[in-house]
Every structure is written in structure tokens, then in C-alpha cells.
Design an enzyme around this catalytic site. Structure first.
Site, mmCIF file in Angstrom:
data_model
loop_
_atom_site.group_PDB
_atom_site.id
_atom_site.type_symbol
_atom_site.label_atom_id
_atom_site.label_comp_id
_atom_site.label_asym_id
_atom_site.label_seq_id
_atom_site.Cartn_x
_atom_site.Cartn_y
_atom_site.Cartn_z
ATOM 1 N N CYS A 85 0.830 -1.204 0.000
ATOM 2 C CA CYS A 85 0.000 0.000 0.000
ATOM 3 C C CYS A 85 0.864 1.254 0.000
ATOM 4 O O CYS A 85 0.494 2.273 -0.576
ATOM 5 C CB CYS A 85 -0.955 -0.011 1.190
ATOM 6 S SG CYS A 85 -0.556 -1.202 2.431
ATOM 7 N N ASN A 107 -8.265 -2.555 0.405
ATOM 8 C CA ASN A 107 -6.946 -3.179 0.500
ATOM 9 C C ASN A 107 -6.661 -4.192 -0.601
ATOM 10 O O ASN A 107 -5.684 -4.934 -0.539
ATOM 11 C CB ASN A 107 -6.784 -3.849 1.874
ATOM 12 C CG ASN A 107 -7.240 -2.960 2.997
ATOM 13 O OD1 ASN A 107 -8.280 -3.204 3.607
ATOM 14 N ND2 ASN A 107 -6.519 -1.878 3.223
ATOM 15 N N VAL A 134 -3.014 -7.832 -2.887
ATOM 16 C CA VAL A 134 -3.620 -7.789 -1.563
ATOM 17 C C VAL A 134 -2.660 -7.078 -0.625
ATOM 18 O O VAL A 134 -1.482 -7.418 -0.563
ATOM 19 C CB VAL A 134 -3.881 -9.224 -1.048
ATOM 20 C CG1 VAL A 134 -4.488 -9.180 0.336
ATOM 21 C CG2 VAL A 134 -4.790 -9.984 -2.004
ATOM 22 N N CYS A 135 -3.162 -6.072 0.084
ATOM 23 C CA CYS A 135 -2.297 -5.398 1.061
ATOM 24 C C CYS A 135 -2.593 -5.954 2.441
ATOM 25 O O CYS A 135 -3.551 -5.555 3.094
ATOM 26 C CB CYS A 135 -2.502 -3.884 1.038
ATOM 27 S SG CYS A 135 -1.227 -3.049 1.983
ATOM 28 N N LEU A 136 -1.809 -6.906 2.832
ATOM 29 C CA LEU A 136 -1.967 -7.512 4.152
ATOM 30 C C LEU A 136 -0.573 -7.561 4.763
ATOM 31 O O LEU A 136 0.333 -8.158 4.179
ATOM 32 C CB LEU A 136 -2.570 -8.919 4.002
ATOM 33 C CG LEU A 136 -2.828 -9.699 5.286
ATOM 34 C CD1 LEU A 136 -3.821 -8.974 6.172
ATOM 35 C CD2 LEU A 136 -3.334 -11.098 4.973
#
Lengths: 453, 185
Positions: A228, B102, B109-111
Site C-alpha cells: 500500500c 486493500n 492484496v495489502c496484508l
């Protein structure tokens, strides 16, 4: 240089002879600590020179920054039978430190060019190149060496080779009745590595001293930037480069798999990263930085490579000739702030998946898999309630039994006699919720008592 | 040592003629054996080893949340476990197009535990739990899909309605951006 041109002159071997034909204060007289029992004592003799010239085969893994130094060092030290394996070709950026390569060699296999160069320069040495991944060679090939020196740049390759060399170790029963590694099957590894001004040298006696897998926890996982951050809030030039590399390119060319070595690709990433950096007002995106980020290049310094390779070559020489005690078993070289080079010993991990001693169990060949697992539950050394089992080279596939979501796929194996699943003496890898890591279980077939009518 | 070496050569030949040892293992695979055998069956999670039982390194996880904004939907994640596992994290891609702060349109996937907070002590079970949590509690602070994140932060109700509307499938405009969601339910 005359000594290098005539491999048979006494002068060429004067120094090596001094080390190997007489004992001295540094000679190894059983000071190997606990590694060998009884200790192996140095016996000076002229045959040692002949041995390293003609018989001892050394494998150098990697012909890059460390590999070039290693090949040169080992050849000059007198090793006459050297093999080198490397899957890479020469890139122009290698030339500043990989000194066996010239401009005209760019694009050719590193192993081949390095071998040619060393043989031309050091007469009487045979260097055999292998231009392929280490995974392409089999156990028999690796068994042919007396010592293996690694100049690798990845944990993955070290881990693979370590597991390979541990798998070659055979076991025998000692006079005290213990199951011990047969030293004649143990091929020592010398591992070197560098990063900037830092490096390490390490010796591994597979299944005797700590192996690479025993201490795998000590490596920090690769640093990853949150996706992100890359996507939305870049703060550094690297973030912009990663955005172009990981997000923009796959978006623009969903089918293409980029070739990180291709200058056209590097340029593509560079221009797109530059645009993004402008938008977020971030300085520092250059083509060189781009190459560094996408190829995950770690800074290499020629002198660090020279120091670490020299230490590795000395260890290989001591291991093969036994003329002095070798490193037991790790040297850190830290040259970033002053110079500090401590040595310490990695301890073995008794539970190591790769080199752990394992547990031996005997069972009749007609024992069913169910019964074998019942024995595992009863055996006081194991007491496993829900084991999952696998074996390399199993007759019906490597996995023998899995619990949990895949269990239904394996129930058919439960009634099979174990002799239809694997051979006597096979090493089973057993995992169980009650045990961290895994256990090596060696199953030896024993005949069941015959009851006479 | 020379004695040892000559002994080695003799024994080596004999041994090569006999069985050639136990074979080399891939440590990452053994760890997967442990991870997979210890996975618990759970409501709302389906795991598919699409290459058959022998390939533990590639599988798909279908998550069907029963609560939260995405309740009622089914979301398939492709998981590829590298040979360097558990030193390196599994690679996860969401194959179902979803409006989620996300998860982006390419399925990234932003995890945190899949990247910067990955630790070798984590397991496949923790990864699946992380994905379940992500579908249950979208997080506007770490956006991969900025439109979704802004909407979630600014107007939760609008976000909930948009997700619900996206479940009907077909082309859809959100803040001037064209999406083509699959029909859910």
C-alpha cells in the site's frame, strides 16, 4: 612467474611442501575439539602434495565475485582438479570485480570463461566448468568431491546444496553401539558470503557440525515494503521504482514476464519511476538505482570478496591436507566500522529437518501404515498422536499420510504394507501438531518372528 | 586425512553401487506438510489443491464472509508457496474482482503479514486468518484502492451500499471509474 609456467618445478611446490611435509607448532594434533572422536591427527608426508595436485577434487559453487577469487586462490594453492558450477552469463556490470572476465566475454557463461582463464594462467590445473543450475546435478555427482566451496548469493541455493550434502551422509554403528555418521561419507562445505564491507566464512561438516538449516532462523527475512505504501504513499525513490516494477508493468503488460537483466526493461521502469517521482516530488530516481532495486543488487566490494575468498580457500586447504586446525565453525568479517572479525561456533539443532540425527524404528515389511502409526504413538521417543508422513522417493508418491483437510485422499494407504510404500532404511519426515518442526524417522525392515506350528 | 580420503573412495564406490542414500528433501515442503495437516476445517473457508494432493505448494482459498461489508460474497485467493518457505511469505493474489480498500483491480492484496510483517513462525493458517480478517474488516488506512478507501473513511453507509450494489454484477461506475464486478451470492 616462472614457477607458474612449470607445474613440475620444485619451486612451484616449495611453500605447499613446507606446510605438508613437516609438523610444526600450527599442525593439527587433535585439537579439533569435539568434532571428531577420536581426533584426526596430522601426519606430514610428501604424498599430500601429490594428493591435492592429482586426486583431491574441489568444487567451487558460483563463479561470480567470490567464485573468481576462489578459483584463483585454490589453483595457486596447488589444487589441481577443480570443478566450477554457475548458471549465469557475464554482465558488463560484473567486470569491475570479477577479474577473470573481460569486455569481450560479456554474454558468455561465467563458469566456462573462468575455467579457461585460470587454466591459461596457472599451468597444470584442470578446471572443469559446468554451466547450469546446481539443481541439475545429482547426488552421485556431488559425491565425487573432497570439499565444496560455496560463493553463492542466495539463501535458497545454499539451503539446497546443504540439504543435498546432508543427504549423502551414511550412518554406521559405533563401537559403543550408537548410530553415528560414517565420516567417509561426510563431504565438508566451506561457505563464503559478502555484502559491502561485511562478510562471513563458515565450515559445515554435514551431519557432524551445525548445518545451514540448523541456523536458518538467524537470517532476517528479506525486507519488503508494504504494497500500500508503494501504491499510495511513496516516500523514497525505491518506492517509485518498485511501483513501476511491481504494479505498473504487470498492469500494462499482463501477459509479459519482465526480464530484469534486459536494459530495455530497466529503462522502461526507470522512465516510469521518474514520472511517478516527479508527481510526488521525490528525488533520487536514477537508472543505476533502478537496476539496484529491481535486481535486488547488494553492494559488492572487490577487497571484501578477496578477503573472504582467501579465508575460504585457506580453510579448504586445511580441511583437505589436515595440516592445521580448521575454522570451527564461523567467522564474521565486519569491515564497515573499523575492523572486527570474531569467530564463534554455531551449535547443531537436534531437531533440524535436514541434519537431525533422527529416530530409528524397526518394523516388519508387511506392517500396515496404520500399525506403523500406532507404533509411533506408543514409542516413548515419539508419542505422536496425529502424525503426517512423507518420504523422498516413495513408491506411491512422496506423501504417505496427511491429516486434516487432505486426509480423505490418503485413507487408501492405511491398509497397505509399508514395503509397498518405501524401502527398508528410508527416512520418513514426520510432522505432528504436538511437535515443533519435524522428526526424521528411519524405518528399518526386520523380519517378524516366525511361529512354528 | 589422506587415509580418510582413500577410505572414502573405496567406501564411496561400494555405497554408490548399493542404495544411493535417503534422497534429498525440500525443507519448505516438510513445513507445508505440517501446515496443511494442521489446517482446521472452518465455516466460510474452502481450500482447493487444484494440482492434486501431491502439490501442496499451490492452492486456492475461497473465503465467504458471513459478516461485514462483504458478507454473502465469495472471494477466491490464489496462494503460491515459494521453495524458500517459511523464510519467505506465500504469494497471494485475489482472483475475484472486489470493491475493497486493500485489494486492487489486479488482485494485489495489502496484508501486512504477507509482506513487511512476515515471520517464519507464521503458518498457512495465519495467512488464511489474515485474509478472513481482511474481508471482515477493510482498512481505510492502508489503501490499495483509493476510491474504496476514501469512501469507507468518508461515508461508511455509502461504502456498504456500493459493495452491496457491486454484488449484483455487471458494469458499474464508481466515482467516474468503470468496474465490472462478478455476480455474487
Amino acid at each position: 612467474m616462472a614457477t607458474l609456467d612449470d607445474p613440475d618445478s620444485a619451486e612451484r611446490w616449495a611453500d605447499v611442501s613446507l606446510l605438508t611435509t613437516r609438523s610444526g607448532p600450527l599442525a593439527n594434533e587433535g585439537n579439533y575439539g569435539t568434532l571428531f572422536n577420536p581426533p584426526v591427527i596430522f601426519e606430514p608426508m610428501p604424498e599430500i602434495v601429490q594428493f591435492i595436485r592429482n586426486m583431491a577434487r574441489v568444487l567451487v559453487v558460483g563463479a561470480g565475485g567470490l567464485g573468481c577469487e576462489l578459483l584463483k586462490d585454490l589453483a595457486l594453492m596447488g589444487f589441481g582438479q577443480i570443478d566450477v558450477i554457475d548458471m549465469d552469463t557475464i554482465d558488463v556490470s560484473n567486470l569491475n570485480r570479477q577479474f577473470l572476465f573481460r569486455n569481450a566475454d560479456v554474454g558468455r557463461p561465467k563458469a566456462t570463461v573462468a575455467a579457461e582463464f585460470v587454466m591459461k594462467r596457472v599451468k597444470g590445473v584442470t578446471v572443469t566448468p559446468h554451466y547450469c543450475p546446481i539443481q541439475e546435478k545429482d547426488a552421485e555427482w556431488y559425491r565425487g568431491f573432497q570439499v565444496i566451496v560455496m560463493g553463492l548469493d542466495s539463501i535458497e541455493a545454499r539451503r539446497w546444496l546443504n540439504a543435498m550434502m546432508c543427504s549423502l551422509v551414511r550412518y554406521e554403528t559405533s563401537e559403543a553401539g550408537e548410530r553415528v555418521p560414517d565420516l567417509t561419507s561426510v563431504i565438508p562445505l566451506v561457505d563464503g558470503g559478502t555484502e559491502g564491507f561485511q562478510g562471513h566464512v563458515r565450515t559445515i561438516y554435514p551431519c557432524v557440525s551445525a548445518c545451514f538449516e540448523c541456523t536458518l532462523d538467524l537470517f532476517p527475512p528479506q525486507q519488503a515494503v508494504p504494497l500500500c505504501t508503494i501504491a499510495e504513499t511513496p516516500r523514497s525513490a525505491a518506492h517509485c521504482i518498485l511501483y513501476a516494477h511491481l504494479i505498473e508493468y504487470p498492469k500494462e503488460f499482463p501477459e509479459g514476464k519482465p526480464d530484469k537483466d534486459d536494459p530495455a526493461y530497466q529503462n522502461w521502469v526507470y522512465t516510469h519511476a521518474l514520472e511517478r517521482a516527479k508527481r510526488f516530488n521525490i528525488p533520487g530516481v536514477t537508472l543505476m538505482h533502478t537496476q539496484g532495486v529491481i535486481k535486488n543488487i547488494i553492494p559488492a566490494i572487490a577487497s571484501t570478496n578477496a578477503i573472504v575468498a582467501a579465508a575460504c580457500a585457506s580453510e579448504a586447504f586445511k580441511i583437505v591436507t589436515n595440516c592445521a586446525a580448521f575454522l570451527d565453525n564461523n567467522l564474521m568479517y565486519m569491515g564497515g566500522q573499523g575492523l572486527y572479525a570474531p569467530t564463534f561456533k554455531y551449535e547443531r539443532n537436534a531437531q533440524c529437518v535436514v541434519c537431525g540425527d533422527g529416530v530409528v524404528m524397526t518394523a516388519a515389511p508387511q506392517t500396515s501404515l496404520t500399525l506403523l502409526m500406532e507404533k509411533m504413538a506408543e514409542d516413548p521417543r515419539l508419542r505422536l498422536k496425529a502424525p503426517s508422513l512423507s518420504v523422498v522417493g516413495g513408491k506411491k508418491g512422496d506423501t504417505l499420510y496427511m491429516r486434516g483437510i487432505l486426509e480423505t485422499e490418503y485413507v487408501a494407504y492405511l491398509d497397505l504394507p509399508i514395503s509397498e510404500l518405501f524401502d527398508s532404511g528410508a527416512t520418513l519426515h514426520v510432522t505432528d501438531p504436538g511437535v515443533p518442526g519435524s522428526i526424521r524417522l528411519i524405518v528399518e525392515f526386520a523380519c517378524e518372528d516366525i511361529v512354528l506350528e | 586425512m589422506i587415509k580418510l580420503f582413500s577410505l572414502k573412495q573405496e567406501k564411496g564406490k561400494a555405497a554408490a553401487a548399493a542404495a544411493s542414500g535417503e534422497g534429498k528433501i525440500a525443507p519448505g515442503l516438510i513445513r507445508m506438510q505440517k501446515d496443511v495437516s494442521e489446517l482446521k476445517k472452518e465455516k466460510g473457508v474452502e481450500i482447493d489443491f487444484y494440482n492434486g494432493k501431491a502439490d501442496l505448494m499451490n492452492f486456492k482459498v475461497k473465503i465467504s464472509p458471513d459478516d461485514g461489508f462483504h458478507a454473502g460474497g465469495h472471494f477466491t485467493f490464489d496462494v503460491k508457496v515459494p521453495n524458500t518457505y517459511p523464510h519467505d511469505a506465500p504469494k497471494v493474489l485475489c482472483e475475484t474482482l472486489v470493491f475493497h480498500p486493500n485489494i486492487d483491480m489486479e488482485g494485489h492484496v495489502c496484508l501486512n503479514i504477507l509482506r513487511e510483517d512476515w515471520k517464519p513462525v507464521l503458518t498457512i493458517s495465519s495467512v488464511i486468518m489474515g485474509l478472513q480478517f481482511l474481508m471482515l474488516e477493510p482498512n481505510a488506512d492502508d489503501p490499495l484502492n483509493k476510491e474504496a478507501a476514501n469512501m469507507l473513511a468518508g461515508n461508511r453507509r455509502q461504502f456498504a451500499e456500493t459493495v452491496k450494489r457491486s454484488f449484483r454484477g455487471g458494469p458499474m461506475m464508481i466515482n467516474g471509474k468503470q468496474y465490472d464486478f462478478p455476480r455474487q451470492g
